[in-house]
Design a protein around this motif. Structure first.
Motif, short mmCIF file in Angstrom:
data_model
loop_
_atom_site.label_atom_id
_atom_site.label_comp_id
_atom_site.label_asym_id
_atom_site.label_seq_id
_atom_site.Cartn_x
_atom_site.Cartn_y
_atom_site.Cartn_z
N GLY A 1 0.22 4.42 -15.42
CA GLY A 1 -0.04 3.43 -14.38
C GLY A 1 1.23 2.68 -13.99
O GLY A 1 2.22 2.68 -14.72
N VAL A 2 1.20 2.04 -12.82
CA VAL A 2 2.40 1.36 -12.32
C VAL A 2 2.15 -0.13 -12.15
O VAL A 2 1.05 -0.58 -11.80
CB VAL A 2 2.90 1.96 -10.99
CG1 VAL A 2 3.41 3.37 -11.19
CG2 VAL A 2 1.83 1.91 -9.91
N LEU A 3 3.20 -0.88 -12.41
CA LEU A 3 3.25 -2.32 -12.18
C LEU A 3 4.20 -2.56 -11.01
O LEU A 3 5.34 -2.06 -11.02
CB LEU A 3 3.76 -3.02 -13.44
CG LEU A 3 4.22 -4.47 -13.29
CD1 LEU A 3 3.09 -5.38 -12.82
CD2 LEU A 3 4.79 -4.97 -14.62
N ILE A 4 3.74 -3.31 -10.01
CA ILE A 4 4.55 -3.62 -8.84
C ILE A 4 4.55 -5.13 -8.67
O ILE A 4 3.48 -5.74 -8.58
CB ILE A 4 3.97 -2.94 -7.58
CG1 ILE A 4 3.86 -1.43 -7.77
CG2 ILE A 4 4.81 -3.27 -6.35
CD1 ILE A 4 3.04 -0.71 -6.69
N ASN B 1 0.82 -1.21 0.00
CA ASN B 1 0.00 0.00 0.00
C ASN B 1 0.86 1.26 0.00
O ASN B 1 0.50 2.26 -0.64
CB ASN B 1 -0.93 0.00 1.22
CG ASN B 1 -1.94 1.12 1.15
OD1 ASN B 1 -2.63 1.31 0.15
ND2 ASN B 1 -2.02 1.89 2.22
N ASN B 2 1.99 1.25 0.69
CA ASN B 2 2.89 2.40 0.66
C ASN B 2 3.36 2.70 -0.77
O ASN B 2 3.41 3.86 -1.19
CB ASN B 2 4.10 2.16 1.56
CG ASN B 2 3.76 2.30 3.03
OD1 ASN B 2 2.78 2.94 3.40
ND2 ASN B 2 4.59 1.70 3.88
N LEU B 3 3.69 1.65 -1.52
CA LEU B 3 4.13 1.84 -2.90
C LEU B 3 2.99 2.36 -3.77
O LEU B 3 3.19 3.23 -4.64
CB LEU B 3 4.66 0.52 -3.47
CG LEU B 3 5.93 -0.02 -2.80
CD1 LEU B 3 6.28 -1.40 -3.37
CD2 LEU B 3 7.10 0.94 -2.96
N ILE B 4 1.79 1.86 -3.52
CA ILE B 4 0.63 2.33 -4.27
C ILE B 4 0.37 3.81 -3.99
O ILE B 4 0.14 4.61 -4.91
CB ILE B 4 -0.62 1.48 -3.91
CG1 ILE B 4 -0.49 0.08 -4.50
CG2 ILE B 4 -1.90 2.15 -4.39
CD1 ILE B 4 -1.52 -0.88 -3.97
N GLN B 5 0.42 4.19 -2.71
CA GLN B 5 0.15 5.58 -2.35
C GLN B 5 1.24 6.52 -2.86
O GLN B 5 0.96 7.65 -3.25
CB GLN B 5 0.01 5.70 -0.82
CG GLN B 5 -1.12 4.89 -0.22
CD GLN B 5 -2.46 5.15 -0.88
OE1 GLN B 5 -2.80 6.28 -1.22
NE2 GLN B 5 -3.24 4.09 -1.09
N GLU B 6 2.49 6.05 -2.86
CA GLU B 6 3.58 6.86 -3.41
C GLU B 6 3.31 7.24 -4.86
O GLU B 6 3.74 8.31 -5.33
CB GLU B 6 4.91 6.08 -3.35
CG GLU B 6 5.56 6.04 -1.99
CD GLU B 6 6.83 5.21 -2.01
OE1 GLU B 6 7.30 4.82 -3.12
OE2 GLU B 6 7.39 4.94 -0.92
N ASN B 7 2.62 6.36 -5.56
CA ASN B 7 2.34 6.59 -6.98
C ASN B 7 0.92 7.08 -7.24
O ASN B 7 0.45 7.06 -8.38
CB ASN B 7 2.63 5.31 -7.76
CG ASN B 7 4.12 5.03 -7.85
OD1 ASN B 7 4.82 5.62 -8.66
ND2 ASN B 7 4.62 4.13 -6.99
N LYS B 8 0.26 7.48 -6.15
CA LYS B 8 -1.06 8.13 -6.24
C LYS B 8 -2.07 7.28 -7.02
O LYS B 8 -2.84 7.79 -7.84
CB LYS B 8 -0.93 9.52 -6.87
CG LYS B 8 -0.05 10.48 -6.06
CD LYS B 8 0.09 11.83 -6.72
CE LYS B 8 0.81 12.83 -5.84
NZ LYS B 8 2.14 12.39 -5.41
N SER B 9 -2.06 5.99 -6.74
CA SER B 9 -2.98 5.07 -7.41
C SER B 9 -4.30 5.00 -6.64
O SER B 9 -4.30 4.80 -5.43
CB SER B 9 -2.37 3.67 -7.49
OG SER B 9 -1.19 3.67 -8.26
#
Length: 248
Positions: free
Chosen positions: A133-136, A31-39
């Motif tokens: 969009g981001v892929l994690i 979730n931290n990575l998602i929030q960093e990328n404003k998803s």
């Protein structure tokens, strides 16, 4: 792709991984990575029995899960009545609407055996992401894992869930004839009851581990730009987590 964790294996997997993985920490990490990328919308590939889904739902986030196993999804749906789950193949799927972020969790990349599997997966993900969009995702690091398996051909993991003691004995065959840093994995699952070993299931999979350079090249060829690389240890494997942005 094999029928992973179907039937009895889905329930065994769910029980053992309650001990293997701290899902509160796992959720916080992703979730931290998602929030960093404003998803604001997320798809999790390899959503399994819905342990991360539960955390996303509790925080009222726009979440969907995708998994290959119907039996895993059945457990996930029972656990998360208000979440959306899709049975599908990460190599070829289409969402109703693109999302801001896509996760591949639980080292599910290990089941992408061929280069074509990897490229098709990244292509499908690209098509289902919004602009920027981001892929994690995580993957097992071949440079560390292959030497480890050669030195430790038998690995035992223990777990306790609902007062039942489980063990998994894994064997890794690092046969050099296999391509693409593939390994053959056999595992025996059993419980310990009154000091006696009772076998409950046997499992076999061919899995793939990757070098960081391989992953970097696959992403480049499929129009993703890496924006973060995280060296992350898990309960059993040295992994990397990659955050990559979709580019035009």
């Amino acid at each position: 792709m094999a029928n992973l964790y179907d039937g009895k294996m889905a329930a065994i997997y769910d029980a053992m991984y309650q001990s293997f993985v701290n899902y509160d920490e796992e959720y916080a990490f992703y979730n931290n990575l998602i929030q960093e990328n404003k998803s604001s919308s997320t798809l999790e590939i390899g959503s399994g029995t819905g342990n991360l889904a539960k955390r996303f739902a509790e925080n009222n986030q726009n979440y969907q899960g995708l998994d290959y196993s119907d039996d895993m999804i059945a457990i996930a749906k029972e656990r998360n009545k208000n979440c959306s789950f899709i049975q599908g193949d990460m190599r070829d799927f289409k969402l109703d609407k693109p999302v801001d972020s896509i996760l591949i969790t639980g080292r599910s990349t290990s089941y992408l055996i061929t280069n074509d599997d990897v490229n098709r997966t990244f292509e499908s993900i690209y098509k289902n992401l919004n602009e920027n969009g981001v892929l994690i995702f995580d993957f097992i690091d071949a440079n560390r894992f292959i030497p480890f398996t050669k030195e430790n051909p038998s690995i035992i993991h223990e777990a306790e869930f609902q007062n039942i003691n489980y063990k998994r004995e894994s064997h890794w065959d690092t046969n050099n004839s296999l391509e693409n840093f593939m390994l053959e994995w056999t595992a025996q699952y059993y419980t310990i009851i009154n000091g006696e070993k009772e076998v409950i299931e046997n499992d076999f999979s061919t899995v793939r581990v990757f070098t960081l350079n391989e992953i970097q090249l696959f992403l480049y060829l499929n129009n993703f730009e890496i924006i973060k690389t995280i060296d992350r240890k898990t309960y059993a494997y040295d992994t990397y987590v990659i955050v990559a942005k979709k580019i035009a």
